[in-house]
Design a protein around this motif. Structure first.
Motif, mmCIF file in Angstrom:
data_model
loop_
_atom_site.group_PDB
_atom_site.id
_atom_site.type_symbol
_atom_site.label_atom_id
_atom_site.label_comp_id
_atom_site.label_asym_id
_atom_site.label_seq_id
_atom_site.Cartn_x
_atom_site.Cartn_y
_atom_site.Cartn_z
ATOM 1 N N TYR A 216 -0.508 -7.026 -49.558
ATOM 2 C CA TYR A 216 -1.585 -8.096 -48.576
ATOM 3 C C TYR A 216 -1.817 -6.734 -47.516
ATOM 4 O O TYR A 216 -1.609 -5.119 -47.906
ATOM 5 N N THR B 105 -9.128 -4.616 -39.637
ATOM 6 C CA THR B 105 -9.397 -5.412 -38.296
ATOM 7 C C THR B 105 -10.841 -5.193 -37.960
ATOM 8 O O THR B 105 -11.483 -4.116 -38.517
ATOM 9 N N ARG C 254 -5.106 -10.809 -50.302
ATOM 10 C CA ARG C 254 -4.028 -10.867 -50.627
ATOM 11 C C ARG C 254 -4.454 -10.657 -52.381
ATOM 12 O O ARG C 254 -5.405 -11.245 -52.617
ATOM 13 N N ASP D 108 -4.437 -5.608 -44.548
ATOM 14 C CA ASP D 108 -5.406 -6.085 -42.831
ATOM 15 C C ASP D 108 -6.336 -5.332 -42.841
ATOM 16 O O ASP D 108 -6.726 -4.415 -42.766
ATOM 17 N N THR E 80 -6.716 -11.060 -43.936
ATOM 18 C CA THR E 80 -6.328 -10.144 -44.795
ATOM 19 C C THR E 80 -6.723 -9.886 -46.429
ATOM 20 O O THR E 80 -7.076 -11.515 -46.668
ATOM 21 N N TRP F 190 -9.203 -14.219 -49.528
ATOM 22 C CA TRP F 190 -9.311 -12.948 -48.241
ATOM 23 C C TRP F 190 -9.098 -14.821 -47.306
ATOM 24 O O TRP F 190 -9.132 -15.556 -47.289
ATOM 25 N N VAL G 107 -8.307 -13.767 -39.731
ATOM 26 C CA VAL G 107 -7.197 -13.610 -39.079
ATOM 27 C C VAL G 107 -8.429 -14.035 -37.637
ATOM 28 O O VAL G 107 -8.826 -12.916 -37.637
#
Length: 500
Positions: free
Chosen positions: A50, A54, A142, A52, A140, A115, A118
């Motif tokens: 994964y 931001t 994956r 992240d 996020t 995708w 979040v």
């Protein structure tokens, strides 16, 4: 059923009791370490990894987050069932995006990427010079562990590139100009910008189609040539010189180039620039994927000849005196721009400060320009904007009247072909005739043919007057030669009488 609920309640009681015992016996540090250990074990056996992304990186905006948002907008508009909708400043299109905590599957070179958008509430507001938003946003990603090299090496660069293309496509073109006195705007930039709405395109440009195709191919080859310029060690830039009589469409050509490539335009007014340093700062503040335009360079400032003696005045409008070999402008006008200062940025050490930029120079008198400006590397492609030809007339008839060549009578087509080259009318003059009579197509074509014939007759008259002036000059010279001959003959006759 009563026994089932009794057993479930007993089991939950045992679980709560065991949790209380664990919290009492084991300290928080040990519990955190155990959770971390189990997570590592889980990740070790999991086939996914994964990433992240931001919205902010500390207090700075994360460009990758914005790029992913734009990139996914094209797929979200097709496959998504719950979407967010936005429209950016200076944008003419709506942007679709994933809603909060929604997912989207993307495929790249046979690899699947999941995708997830979040969105969480921020727990506490940490100290920052800029207030942070209440929501913490991010994406996020994956992917399978075996696909990690491909994703990191190629996929993310592909996302950034596609996002830039979408941004350029959606964003309106801007036209920049340098203000009088070099004043700065509210953001500290030396350029003023307005939306660029010029409708000119290569399709509507009155020019020979073969010539237009050549220019378009050259522009596309430049825009797609990043790897070539890097490999050859050349600055990613190109120069074009548009020259020809007034009214032949030089400004329309620039607008068509900008609309074709999706570039912004910087209209550089040299008469408002006073020093080489100021010129360098202006050019340093231009963005990539832009066209830097210097119109009427033979008139805006005196770069015509670097070999004129100091103090010799050039009579072009708004052109101060030249000073020696440097090509600098006279100090009495407060300017000290030199030809070398301009050339150094277009083809010198400063030319590599920025990428994917096009320099366009225009002039009505190419013979007045210094040869140093004309060579390849500075003005790579010379484009002659000629008088209106028959192919250009057909384009103008289609633009203003909606007429194709097949809609015209054979006699009219023949007349146009016969007189258009001799008339030497500019596209601007032809357009004016068609605009005035655009409500009556037959009358407009008839007026155009008459205007072309009238221009041919006037040109014949001018040629006749010029020829008569030359004859008069020769006539004035002939009596002088004849009188000298008669005088010689007379002198010779007098001498002969004396001898007799």
């Amino acid at each position: 059923m009563k026994e089932f609920w009794t057993s479930l309640a007993s089991l939950m009681g045992v679980f709560a009791f065991g949790q209380t015992i664990l919290q009492t016996v084991f300290p928080p540090e040990l519990r955190f370490a155990s959770v971390k250990f189990f997570n590592r074990v889980f990740n070790w056996f999991s086939s996914y990894c994964y990433f992240d992304i931001t919205e902010t990186d500390g207090v700075n905006t994360n460009e990758l987050y914005n790029a992913v948002q734009l990139y996914l907008s094209s797929s979200a508009s097709v496959t998504g069932s719950r979407l967010s909708l936005s429209r950016a400043i200076n944008s003419s299109a709506f942007t679709f995006g994933l809603s909060n905590n929604d997912c989207l599957v993307d495929t790249f070179n046979g690899v699947t990427a999941l995708w997830e958008h979040v969105v969480m509430q921020r727990q506490s507001q940490t100290f920052s010079w800029r207030p942070l938003p209440e929501e913490k946003r991010g994406f996020t990603l994956r992917i399978k562990k075996k696909d990690k090299p491909l994703i990191l090496d190629s996929y993310l660069d592909f996302v950034m590139e596609k996002a830039n293309e979408i941004r350029r496509k959606n964003q309106d073109r801007l036209l920049y100009t340098n203000p009088r006195g070099g004043s700065l705007d509210s953001r500290g930039h030396p350029w003023d910008a307005v939306p660029f709405k010029h409708p000119s395109t290569f399709e509507t440009l009155a020019m020979d189609p073969a010539k237009k195709s050549e220019i378009m191919a050259d522009l596309r080859d430049f825009a797609d040539g990043e790897s070539f310029y890097q490999k050859t060690g050349r600055a990613w830039k190109r120069g074009y010189l548009l020259f020809g009589p007034p009214g032949t469409g030089k400004s329309s050509m620039i607008a068509a180039m900008a609309n074709y490539l999706g570039y912004d335009i910087y209209d550089l007014e040299l008469t408002e620039v006073h020093t080489n340093s100021e010129l360098r700062k202006l050019l340093m503040k231009t963005s990539s994927k832009s066209i830097i335009v210097i119109e009427d360079i033979d008139c805006s400032i005196n770069f015509a000849s670097r070999k004129k003696p100091a103090g010799k005045t050039h009579h072009a409008p708004a052109s101060p005196d030249m000073r020696g070999e440097s090509g600098s402008v006279g100090e009495d006008c407060g300017n000290s721009i030199t030809l070398s200062g301009l050339l150094n940025f277009t083809d010198g050490l400063w030319s590599c400060c920025g990428s994917e930029r096009i320099f366009v120079f225009t002039t009505n008198h190419i013979e007045k320009l210094d040869p140093a400006l004309l060579r390849s590397g500075r003005m790579d492609m010379h484009i002659f904007m000629s008088h209106c030809s028959f192919p250009a007339v057909k384009i103008l008839l289609k633009n203003y009247l909606g007429l194709e060549e097949g809609d015209l009578e054979d006699g009219v087509v023949k007349e146009l072909e016969e007189v258009i080259e001799k008339a030497e009318m500019t596209p601007a003059d032809v357009s004016e005739v068609l605009i005035k009579n655009r409500r009556d197509k037959g009358k407009a074509v008839k007026e155009l043919v008459e205007a072309l014939k009238g221009r041919v007759e006037r040109r014949k008259g001018i040629s006749k007057d010029v020829e008569e002036e030359e004859q008069e000059k020769r006539a004035l010279e002939t009596p002088k030669e004849g009188s000298e001959f008669l005088e010689n003959c007379k002198n010779g006759g007098d001498e002969e009488e004396k001898i007799n």
